[in-house]
Design a protein around this motif. Structure first.
Motif, mmCIF file in Angstrom:
data_model
loop_
_atom_site.group_PDB
_atom_site.id
_atom_site.type_symbol
_atom_site.label_atom_id
_atom_site.label_comp_id
_atom_site.label_asym_id
_atom_site.label_seq_id
_atom_site.Cartn_x
_atom_site.Cartn_y
_atom_site.Cartn_z
ATOM 1 N N THR A 698 0.819 -1.215 0.000
ATOM 2 C CA THR A 698 0.000 0.000 0.000
ATOM 3 C C THR A 698 0.849 1.260 0.000
ATOM 4 O O THR A 698 0.582 2.212 -0.748
ATOM 5 N N CYS A 699 1.888 1.275 0.825
ATOM 6 C CA CYS A 699 2.632 2.517 1.062
ATOM 7 C C CYS A 699 3.932 2.601 0.278
ATOM 8 O O CYS A 699 4.510 3.685 0.165
ATOM 9 N N GLY A 700 4.407 1.483 -0.244
ATOM 10 C CA GLY A 700 5.672 1.514 -0.966
ATOM 11 C C GLY A 700 6.847 1.627 -0.004
ATOM 12 O O GLY A 700 6.703 1.588 1.223
ATOM 13 N N ARG A 701 8.025 1.768 -0.576
ATOM 14 C CA ARG A 701 9.236 1.857 0.225
ATOM 15 C C ARG A 701 9.368 3.229 0.863
ATOM 16 O O ARG A 701 9.060 4.244 0.246
ATOM 17 N N GLY A 702 9.860 3.257 2.082
ATOM 18 C CA GLY A 702 10.058 4.514 2.786
ATOM 19 C C GLY A 702 9.205 4.557 4.046
ATOM 20 O O GLY A 702 8.679 3.554 4.525
ATOM 21 N N TYR A 703 9.061 5.755 4.598
ATOM 22 C CA TYR A 703 8.282 5.930 5.822
ATOM 23 C C TYR A 703 6.782 5.971 5.531
ATOM 24 O O TYR A 703 6.355 6.368 4.428
ATOM 25 N N TYR A 704 5.998 5.563 6.507
ATOM 26 C CA TYR A 704 4.538 5.663 6.416
ATOM 27 C C TYR A 704 3.976 5.753 7.837
ATOM 28 O O TYR A 704 4.685 5.515 8.819
ATOM 29 N N ILE A 705 2.709 6.108 7.926
ATOM 30 C CA ILE A 705 2.027 6.193 9.225
ATOM 31 C C ILE A 705 1.027 5.051 9.317
ATOM 32 O O ILE A 705 0.276 4.789 8.368
ATOM 33 N N LEU A 706 1.023 4.386 10.447
ATOM 34 C CA LEU A 706 0.024 3.358 10.730
ATOM 35 C C LEU A 706 -0.771 3.789 11.952
ATOM 36 O O LEU A 706 -0.197 4.111 13.000
ATOM 37 N N GLY A 707 -2.082 3.813 11.817
ATOM 38 C CA GLY A 707 -2.953 4.103 12.943
ATOM 39 C C GLY A 707 -3.928 2.957 13.156
ATOM 40 O O GLY A 707 -4.533 2.474 12.195
ATOM 41 N N ILE A 708 -4.055 2.489 14.374
ATOM 42 C CA ILE A 708 -5.064 1.483 14.706
ATOM 43 C C ILE A 708 -6.113 2.196 15.553
ATOM 44 O O ILE A 708 -5.806 2.703 16.646
ATOM 45 N N VAL A 709 -7.341 2.265 15.039
ATOM 46 C CA VAL A 709 -8.344 3.180 15.584
ATOM 47 C C VAL A 709 -9.616 2.419 15.950
ATOM 48 O O VAL A 709 -9.800 1.254 15.581
ATOM 49 N N ALA A 710 -10.498 3.113 16.667
ATOM 50 C CA ALA A 710 -11.778 2.538 17.088
ATOM 51 C C ALA A 710 -12.900 3.473 16.657
ATOM 52 O O ALA A 710 -12.739 4.697 16.664
ATOM 53 N N PRO A 711 -14.060 2.939 16.273
ATOM 54 C CA PRO A 711 -15.181 3.793 15.853
ATOM 55 C C PRO A 711 -15.909 4.382 17.061
ATOM 56 O O PRO A 711 -15.911 3.787 18.150
ATOM 57 N N ASN A 712 -16.488 5.550 16.855
ATOM 58 C CA ASN A 712 -17.310 6.172 17.903
ATOM 59 C C ASN A 712 -16.568 6.211 19.231
ATOM 60 O O ASN A 712 -17.095 5.833 20.289
ATOM 61 N N HIS A 713 -15.350 6.728 19.165
ATOM 62 C CA HIS A 713 -14.411 6.615 20.279
ATOM 63 C C HIS A 713 -13.711 7.955 20.436
ATOM 64 O O HIS A 713 -13.050 8.437 19.512
ATOM 65 N N GLU A 714 -13.891 8.601 21.581
ATOM 66 C CA GLU A 714 -13.421 9.974 21.727
ATOM 67 C C GLU A 714 -11.932 10.156 21.440
ATOM 68 O O GLU A 714 -11.567 11.079 20.697
ATOM 69 N N PRO A 715 -11.026 9.322 22.003
ATOM 70 C CA PRO A 715 -9.609 9.518 21.684
ATOM 71 C C PRO A 715 -9.320 9.387 20.188
ATOM 72 O O PRO A 715 -8.529 10.143 19.628
ATOM 73 N N THR A 716 -10.000 8.424 19.534
ATOM 74 C CA THR A 716 -9.820 8.279 18.082
ATOM 75 C C THR A 716 -10.361 9.497 17.356
ATOM 76 O O THR A 716 -9.740 10.010 16.412
ATOM 77 N N ASN A 717 -11.508 9.982 17.760
ATOM 78 C CA ASN A 717 -12.095 11.150 17.097
ATOM 79 C C ASN A 717 -11.155 12.349 17.179
ATOM 80 O O ASN A 717 -10.954 13.071 16.185
ATOM 81 N N HIS A 718 -10.581 12.587 18.363
ATOM 82 C CA HIS A 718 -9.617 13.681 18.499
ATOM 83 C C HIS A 718 -8.438 13.473 17.549
ATOM 84 O O HIS A 718 -7.989 14.418 16.882
ATOM 85 N N ALA A 719 -7.930 12.278 17.507
ATOM 86 C CA ALA A 719 -6.746 12.000 16.698
ATOM 87 C C ALA A 719 -7.020 12.250 15.219
ATOM 88 O O ALA A 719 -6.228 12.911 14.522
ATOM 89 N N LEU A 720 -8.152 11.760 14.713
ATOM 90 C CA LEU A 720 -8.465 11.919 13.294
ATOM 91 C C LEU A 720 -8.690 13.387 12.947
ATOM 92 O O LEU A 720 -8.274 13.860 11.877
ATOM 93 N N ARG A 721 -9.334 14.124 13.833
ATOM 94 C CA ARG A 721 -9.577 15.537 13.549
ATOM 95 C C ARG A 721 -8.278 16.344 13.612
ATOM 96 O O ARG A 721 -8.100 17.295 12.847
ATOM 97 N N ASP A 722 -7.372 15.956 14.497
ATOM 98 C CA ASP A 722 -6.075 16.631 14.544
ATOM 99 C C ASP A 722 -5.291 16.389 13.246
ATOM 100 O O ASP A 722 -4.586 17.284 12.749
#
Length: 821
Positions: A698-722
């Motif tokens: 998916t990301c190819g060679r080099g750096y990438y970001i991986l996020g493991i998230v939860a739906p309808n979840h306040e900490p996740t919501n903050h993270a995605l909006r940031d």
């Protein structure tokens, strides 16, 4: 006759002349273990390709002789690939120009083989095709063999260690129209001189290739020994500088014959990537990429070392000091800087990329269809041999021994072992068979050192029946004496350290030291005496009646029991490294009598806590503990600490990893080959989209970001909006962002409408059986699996940032780290 006449008309040397060329330059193991008829068939097929391929007459004699005729590429087991696949490959490239043919042969290789990490023994190319996967060394051997099969000069390029990350790599160069071009083996691209490793190679410090024979080409020669030429091709990939090292004694007089090792930090050791001997003027040289190395000079009496920079240094002088002076020094520290990136990529149109991707998908499906026919994933395409062996053993009432042998052998051995080898190991004389059966029932650890034919990295061949007949009734001491008196040691005729088979040694009565050691262990096992080559220190050992492992020294008249002491390490943990890993954070090497360092090769899973905290036994002597903290930019904060092990004593050695809070460090790992289920995210939920896909794909060679998230979840919501707040910065960065839900149920509850403005580089997916989440937690030593978890990773499996749980300003935090990479 027609082929011979055609070649004579073209002034091509005869098949006999090429065969003489092979034998005059051949390593001793090949000349012993393979019949002349094998090499004659290789030469005949090479000459057929020269006559039948349209580029045959265009290939210069030098390139044909050194890069087409030889069947050996590196240290692989030789097989019949060339003669078996000539017709198929010739048909595949019919009507193509040579550059098109190079690309097409690589597509053929990809159709048959894909990448997968494997053990260090290198399969022959035909076995790799049968297995359908291989590591980069096996893939590149395959592609070189395939190109040479159709008369295209080809060579394996190898970087023994990268400078900027803990890894190595091998790929291929192929000759076309007067120039050498590179390509990733079994990884077809639309054009030549393109591979995922372009950027990595631009940061490489040494890339070389081994050429059969005394080769005189335009490339810089690193080393030439017994008709094997090692050439330096680093200039093809990266800016370089030539560094001259002068070794002098304490009076300033140049020292001739000193050993000079050029060492790169990698896998937590300073690994020797090149070695030279000083000339009469005390000098030797190396051309390398523009980064740092450690230069280590030694004689039997003295040592010198210095960190050097190929960026700025052109001449350095090392002054030898007594061994005692080196041992007495405090901890040494070095800040090692790798070369900067200087990558240049060839142009690829969107149409070329789309067409190539379409071909890759078809080739993947062809390979997958073949793999689906394999009933056993251990033996893969060799399953019929294993099944025949199991059936044969059952008819002889030896199923328990057969099953134990299959269990003992590594997967790779099961993938190319022959039936006669397997049968040879369960058809021992009755007393030995009874003992093996008893050990099998007891599940005794001795069984590994008695039943298994695997000793080191030699090609497996039958030997037990022959050696048992020859040596039955001898004691181990008598066998030691026979080996010492009967096997002539011939050094200098095996520069690639190929392994001679046990019967090759027995029949020829000659070997190098390694071949003799393998033979001796094989002979011991054949007469019922457990024996081994120690995995950690390389010693030849047999098990005596008291259950002690006794070192064998063939020049000693009596048994050798090396004096031993105990090393107990203590470690200062850090926030991200609570338990230091061997090969990642630290290693131990012994300072030999020749004043060179020899790495102790503990198992890959060894750590401070599970191996060294309680203490390990070591032979008395001088050792060096090397540690390193790899920073995100590839630089390393290293240390070297010398210590002594004394007989009967406990040496307690504290160590800590160096830190730099101003730089981004590598703090963990995550496998870029991990698979997830892609999702299509809709207004109210997310649905599966296609087959499982790797993070790397998916990301190819080099750096990438991986996020493991939860739906309808306040900490996740903050993270995605940031993240959405700085979406433009992530898009300008251009690297992939993969956001995973724990499972499909979680994904189904996600409402994408609530999160507008996320970067266009985001890919959605769900974890498969929680595997990525478990790895993220375990490898980063996170206290819990609470979500969300965000990591910055790269395709070399390194993690340089982790954030778990509730946080504000995550987008800016991520960009701050990214800007430091």
């Amino acid at each position: 006759m027609l082929l011979a006449a055609t070649l004579t008309a073209c002034n091509t040397p005869s098949a006999e002349a090429y065969l003489d060329f092979l034998y005059s330059n051949m390593s001793m193991p090949d000349s012993i273990d393979y019949p002349r008829s094998y090499f004659a068939a290789q030469v005949e097929t090479a000459l057929r390709a020269k006559a039948e391929m349209p580029w045959g007459k265009l290939v210069p004699e030098r390139e044909f002789k050194h890069f087409v005729v030889p069947p050996r590429v590196n240290n692989e087991d030789l097989d019949d690939f060339r003669t078996r696949y000539y017709e198929e490959l010739a048909a595949r490239v019919a009507g193509l120009e040579i550059k098109e043919a190079i690309l097409e042969v690589n597509h053929w290789c990809h159709e048959h083989v894909t990448y997968r990490p494997t053990s260090s023994r290198t399969l022959g190319p035909a076995s790799t095709v049968r297995t359908a996967y291989g590591r980069c060394g096996e893939e590149s051997v395959l592609l070189v063999a395939a190109l040479r099969t159709v008369g295209i000069p080809a060579r394996q390029v190898y970087t023994p260690r990268w400078a900027h990350t803990d890894d190595n790599h091998a790929w291929v160069e192929a000759w076309a129209d007067g120039d050498w071009h590179f390509l990733g083996a079994c990884e077809p691209e639309p054009v030549l001189d393109l591979g995922w490793f372009n950027e990595s190679a631009s940061r490489g410090m040494l890339m070389h290739t081994k050429v059969f024979g005394n080769y005189s080409g335009p490339e810089d020669v690193v080393k030439q020994e017994h008709n094997l030429t090692e050439i330096n091709v680093t200039d093809n990939y990266a800016p370089t500088r030539r560094l001259t090292v002068c070794v002098a004694d304490s009076t300033g007089k140049p020292v001739e014959g000193a050993s000079v090792e050029f060492k790169l930090y990698n896998y937590a050791e300073f690994y020797t990537v090149a070695q030279a001997q000083t000339a009469a003027d005390g000098r030797c040289s190396l051309t390398a990429g523009l980064g740092d190395m450690l230069v280590w000079a030694s004689t039997p009496d003295a040592i010198a070392y210095q960190q050097v920079s190929f960026t700025r240094d052109s001449l350095v002088t090392l002054t030898l000091q007594p061994r005692s002076a080196f041992v007495a020094q405090p901890t040494l520290t070095f800040d090692i800087v790798p070369p900067a990136s200087s990558v240049k990529l060839p142009e690829v149109t969107d149409e070329q990329r789309a067409a190539n991707n379409s071909r890759l998908a078809v080739e993947d499906s062809i390979r997958a269809a073949y793999e689906a026919t394999m009933p056993d994933q251990r033996s893969r395409g060799n399953h019929s041999v294993i099944e025949a062996f199991i059936d044969s053993a059952a008819t002889q009432g030896q199923s328990p021994l057969a099953e134990a042998l299959i269990e003992l052998l590594p997967d790779k051995d099961l993938q190319d072992v022959t039936l006669d080898v397997l049968i040879d190991n369960i058809q021992a004389p009755e007393p030995l068979t009874a003992r093996l059966t008893e050990l099998c029932a007891m599940k005794s650890p001795q069984l590994q050192y008695l039943l298994s034919p695997r000793i080191e990295r030699e090609r497996l061949t039958p030997f037990k029946a022959t050696l048992n007949k020859a040596f039955d009734g001898l004691s181990v001491k008598q066998l030691i004496a026979w080996t010492r008196d009967s096997i002539a040691i011939v050094e200098g005729r095996n520069p690639q350290r190929l392994r001679i088979t046990p019967l090759g040694v027995f029949n020829s009565r000659k070997a190098d030291a390694l071949g003799r050691n393998i033979f001796f262990v094989a002979a011991c096992r054949s007469i019922g005496s457990p024996a081994r080559i120690n995995d950690i220190n390389g010693k030849v050992e047999y098990l005596n009646d008291e259950g002690q492992w006794i070192e064998v020294k063939f020049d000693a008249e009596t048994e050798v029991v090396a004096p031993q002491g105990t090393l107990r390490l203590t470690f200062t943990p850090t926030k991200y490294v609570p338990d230091a890993k061997y090969y990642t954070h630290f290693t131990i090497s012994r300072l030999g009598d020749d004043n060179r360092l020899q790495l102790l090769t503990y198992p890959e899973e060894a750590t401070f806590a599970n191996t060294f905290a309680k203490g390990v036994s070591l032979d008395a002597g001088t050792y060096v503990l090397t540690t390193g903290t790899r920073m995100a930019n590839g630089s390393v904060l290293t240390s070297m600490q010398t210590f002594e092990i004394s007989e009967g004593a406990v040496t307690t050695l504290p160590f800590a990893l160096r830190q730099n809070t101003d730089e981004v460090a590598v703090i963990g790992s995550l496998n870029a080959e991990d698979l997830y289920q892609p999702l299509t995210v809709g207004a109210k939920n997310a649905q599966p989209a296609g087959e499982a896909r790797s993070l790397l794909a998916t990301c190819g060679r080099g750096y990438y970001i991986l996020g493991i998230v939860a739906p309808n979840h306040e900490p996740t919501n903050h993270a995605l909006r940031d993240i959405a707040l700085v979406s433009d910065k992530f898009e300008n960065w251009g690297r992939g962002i993969v956001l995973l839900f724990q499972n499909q149920d979680a994904a189904a509850r996600f409402n994408a409408d609530e999160f507008q403005g996320l970067p266009a580089t985001v890919s959605w997916g769900s974890d498969i059986d929680g595997a990525i989440l478990r790895e993220a937690v375990e490898q980063q030593h996170l206290p819990t699996a609470s979500l969300p978890i965000f990591l910055i990773c790269d395709s070399f499996n390194r993690v340089v940032f982790v954030q778990q749980g509730y946080t504000i300003g995550l987008g800016e935090q991520l960009m701050k780290v990214i800007n430091q990479l």
